[in-house]
Scaffold this motif. Structure first.
Motif, PDB file in Angstrom:
ATOM      1  N   PRO A 123     -12.631   0.808  32.654  1.00  0.00           N
ATOM      2  CA  PRO A 123     -11.414  -0.018  32.615  1.00  0.00           C
ATOM      3  C   PRO A 123     -11.102  -0.576  31.230  1.00  0.00           C
ATOM      4  O   PRO A 123      -9.933  -0.645  30.838  1.00  0.00           O
ATOM      5  CB  PRO A 123     -11.722  -1.147  33.606  1.00  0.00           C
ATOM      6  N   ILE A 124     -12.142  -0.966  30.477  1.00  0.00           N
ATOM      7  CA  ILE A 124     -11.903  -1.498  29.132  1.00  0.00           C
ATOM      8  C   ILE A 124     -11.314  -0.424  28.224  1.00  0.00           C
ATOM      9  O   ILE A 124     -10.304  -0.639  27.532  1.00  0.00           O
ATOM     10  CB  ILE A 124     -13.208  -2.056  28.533  1.00  0.00           C
ATOM     11  N   LEU A 125     -11.932   0.760  28.236  1.00  0.00           N
ATOM     12  CA  LEU A 125     -11.424   1.853  27.400  1.00  0.00           C
ATOM     13  C   LEU A 125     -10.058   2.318  27.883  1.00  0.00           C
ATOM     14  O   LEU A 125      -9.191   2.676  27.063  1.00  0.00           O
ATOM     15  CB  LEU A 125     -12.416   3.020  27.413  1.00  0.00           C
ATOM     16  N   GLY A 126      -9.860   2.329  29.214  1.00  0.00           N
ATOM     17  CA  GLY A 126      -8.564   2.726  29.752  1.00  0.00           C
ATOM     18  C   GLY A 126      -7.463   1.761  29.336  1.00  0.00           C
ATOM     19  O   GLY A 126      -6.354   2.187  28.997  1.00  0.00           O
ATOM     20  N   ALA A 127      -7.767   0.462  29.366  1.00  0.00           N
ATOM     21  CA  ALA A 127      -6.774  -0.533  28.949  1.00  0.00           C
ATOM     22  C   ALA A 127      -6.442  -0.383  27.462  1.00  0.00           C
ATOM     23  O   ALA A 127      -5.281  -0.506  27.053  1.00  0.00           O
ATOM     24  CB  ALA A 127      -7.301  -1.938  29.234  1.00  0.00           C
ATOM     25  N   LEU A 128      -7.472  -0.101  26.648  1.00  0.00           N
ATOM     26  CA  LEU A 128      -7.250   0.099  25.218  1.00  0.00           C
ATOM     27  C   LEU A 128      -6.361   1.317  24.969  1.00  0.00           C
ATOM     28  O   LEU A 128      -5.390   1.261  24.213  1.00  0.00           O
ATOM     29  CB  LEU A 128      -8.592   0.273  24.506  1.00  0.00           C
ATOM     30  N   GLY A 129      -6.689   2.436  25.646  1.00  0.00           N
ATOM     31  CA  GLY A 129      -5.899   3.647  25.471  1.00  0.00           C
ATOM     32  C   GLY A 129      -4.492   3.483  26.001  1.00  0.00           C
ATOM     33  O   GLY A 129      -3.528   3.946  25.385  1.00  0.00           O
ATOM     34  N   ALA A 130      -4.352   2.797  27.153  1.00  0.00           N
ATOM     35  CA  ALA A 130      -3.030   2.612  27.755  1.00  0.00           C
ATOM     36  C   ALA A 130      -2.138   1.736  26.878  1.00  0.00           C
ATOM     37  O   ALA A 130      -0.930   1.986  26.752  1.00  0.00           O
ATOM     38  CB  ALA A 130      -3.173   1.998  29.143  1.00  0.00           C
ATOM     39  N   SER A 131      -2.713   0.709  26.265  1.00  0.00           N
ATOM     40  CA  SER A 131      -1.913  -0.166  25.400  1.00  0.00           C
ATOM     41  C   SER A 131      -1.347   0.594  24.210  1.00  0.00           C
ATOM     42  O   SER A 131      -0.195   0.388  23.812  1.00  0.00           O
ATOM     43  CB  SER A 131      -2.759  -1.351  24.928  1.00  0.00           C
ATOM     44  N   LEU A 132      -2.155   1.505  23.653  1.00  0.00           N
ATOM     45  CA  LEU A 132      -1.663   2.321  22.545  1.00  0.00           C
ATOM     46  C   LEU A 132      -0.631   3.335  23.022  1.00  0.00           C
ATOM     47  O   LEU A 132       0.377   3.576  22.347  1.00  0.00           O
ATOM     48  CB  LEU A 132      -2.832   3.047  21.868  1.00  0.00           C
ATOM     49  N   MET A 134       1.390   3.086  25.612  1.00  0.00           N
ATOM     50  CA  MET A 134       2.646   2.413  25.962  1.00  0.00           C
ATOM     51  C   MET A 134       3.470   2.079  24.726  1.00  0.00           C
ATOM     52  O   MET A 134       4.687   1.917  24.802  1.00  0.00           O
ATOM     53  CB  MET A 134       2.348   1.137  26.750  1.00  0.00           C
ATOM     54  N   GLY A 135       2.786   1.988  23.589  1.00  0.00           N
ATOM     55  CA  GLY A 135       3.495   1.768  22.339  1.00  0.00           C
ATOM     56  C   GLY A 135       4.001   3.059  21.714  1.00  0.00           C
ATOM     57  O   GLY A 135       4.535   3.036  20.606  1.00  0.00           O
ATOM     58  N   GLY A 136       3.813   4.177  22.416  1.00  0.00           N
ATOM     59  CA  GLY A 136       4.302   5.456  21.934  1.00  0.00           C
ATOM     60  C   GLY A 136       3.319   6.209  21.060  1.00  0.00           C
ATOM     61  O   GLY A 136       3.687   7.216  20.441  1.00  0.00           O
ATOM     62  N   SER A 137       2.070   5.755  20.997  1.00  0.00           N
ATOM     63  CA  SER A 137       1.090   6.405  20.134  1.00  0.00           C
ATOM     64  C   SER A 137       0.299   7.454  20.910  1.00  0.00           C
ATOM     65  O   SER A 137      -0.234   7.171  21.986  1.00  0.00           O
ATOM     66  CB  SER A 137       0.125   5.359  19.552  1.00  0.00           C
TER      67      SER A 137
END
Length: 304
Positions: A123-132, A134-137
């Motif tokens: 979940p921690i890594l998923g949240a990190l990847g998802a945040s990036l 969602m910013g289009g990265s």
């Protein structure tokens, strides 16, 4: 001249680690991960036993029941590799000792993997990847994939090597003293984790109403007084977040009282009951069917 000792090289152990990735590739309801476990052990078996009959016996030995968290199987693999290596070099390590180590470690370790990997790391890594993302990265999914596999592989390789080194010490004390300490420590850790997860896994809700209390004006949201449209929705959210009740009547159930006294107490008692029944040699299928029937009956009579 003494016969040269057969030793598993680092490349042999790495081949086992790579194959352990497919531990659940042939999962079955009878012996669960036994096929994947045996597949992972093949490079070591070929290296340690040159006689075909010995290889066949080793394969049969590792086709027995096995089931644990796929990543926490690595330390068990490491210990087993050390035991097989000692056996191939003439040490008095029999099938019972090898299977005993596997069974003694797989159960406690199974309860450790889920909260560590599925409920924390991923979940921690998923949240990190998802945040990036969602910013289009594009870096988001790539970062998740790379970090997850680096952590997973690093853990599996390190713990397998740790188990391999520890396994050699276990074989020096075949009377069982060190082995008992290892399995006892793993059991304590596993039971601690399982105990903490009972409230997450076991859900019981007693629905009988204990009391109903009419709230005073201002303690609940007056839906008729709210403005229409989005402004009313916004005001309702603000009032709810400030502590106001959704209904003018506060209903207290039996479960609410139990949660106030000891949260999760009913779930804990049910878990102890199932453990006691298993200890009395009651079939797990019978327990499941019994819980199914009791749950339906209690729901029909309004108790749950």
């Amino acid at each position: 001249m003494a016969e040269e000792k057969i030793t598993l090289s680092k490349s042999d152990r790495l081949a086992v680690a790579i194959r352990s990735t497919f531990l659940q590739g042939s999962w079955n309801y009878e012996r669960m991960q036994n096929g994947g476990w045996c597949f992972a052990m093949i490079p070591a078996i070929k290296k340690l036993y040159t006689n075909k009959e010995d290889q066949i016996a080793a394969l049969k030995r590792h086709l027995e029941f096995f089931n644990t968290h796929p990543y926490l199987a690595s330390p068990v693999l490491g210990v087993t590799l050390a035991l097989e290596e000692e056996r191939a070099n003439g040490a008095p390590v029999d099938d019972v000792a090898i299977q005993g180590v596997k069974i003694g470690m797989m159960g406690p370790l199974a309860g450790v993997g889920d909260p560590v990997f599925w409920y924390t790391v991923r979940p921690i890594l998923g949240a990190l990847g998802a945040s990036l993302a969602m910013g289009g990265s594009l870096l988001g999914p790539i970062l998740f994939f790379v970090l997850w596999n680096v952590i997973r592989w690093g853990f599996m390789w390190y713990t397998q090597e740790f188990g391999y080194r520890a396994g050699s010490k276990i074989t020096d004390d075949l009377s069982g003293g060190l082995l008992q300490k290892v399995t006892k420590g793993a059991s304590i850790l596993g039971m601690f984790v399982l105990g903490a997860l009972i409230q997450r896994w076991v859900s019981i809700n007693f629905t009988p109403v204990v009391s109903t209390v009419q709230l005073s004006e201002g303690a609940y949201i007056d839906w008729d007084a709210l403005p229409a449209g989005g402004a009313g929705i916004k005001m309702a959210f603000e009032q709810y977040l400030s502590g106001m009740s959704l209904n003018p009547v506060a209903v207290t159930t039996l479960q609410d009282n139990l949660n106030t006294l000891i949260p999760g107490f009913a779930a804990l008692l049910l878990t102890f009951l199932c453990m006691w029944l298993l200890k009395k040699n009651v079939s797990a299928i019978a327990i499941i069917l019994g819980l199914f029937v009791v749950g339906i009956v209690f729901h029909v009579i309004g108790l749950m």
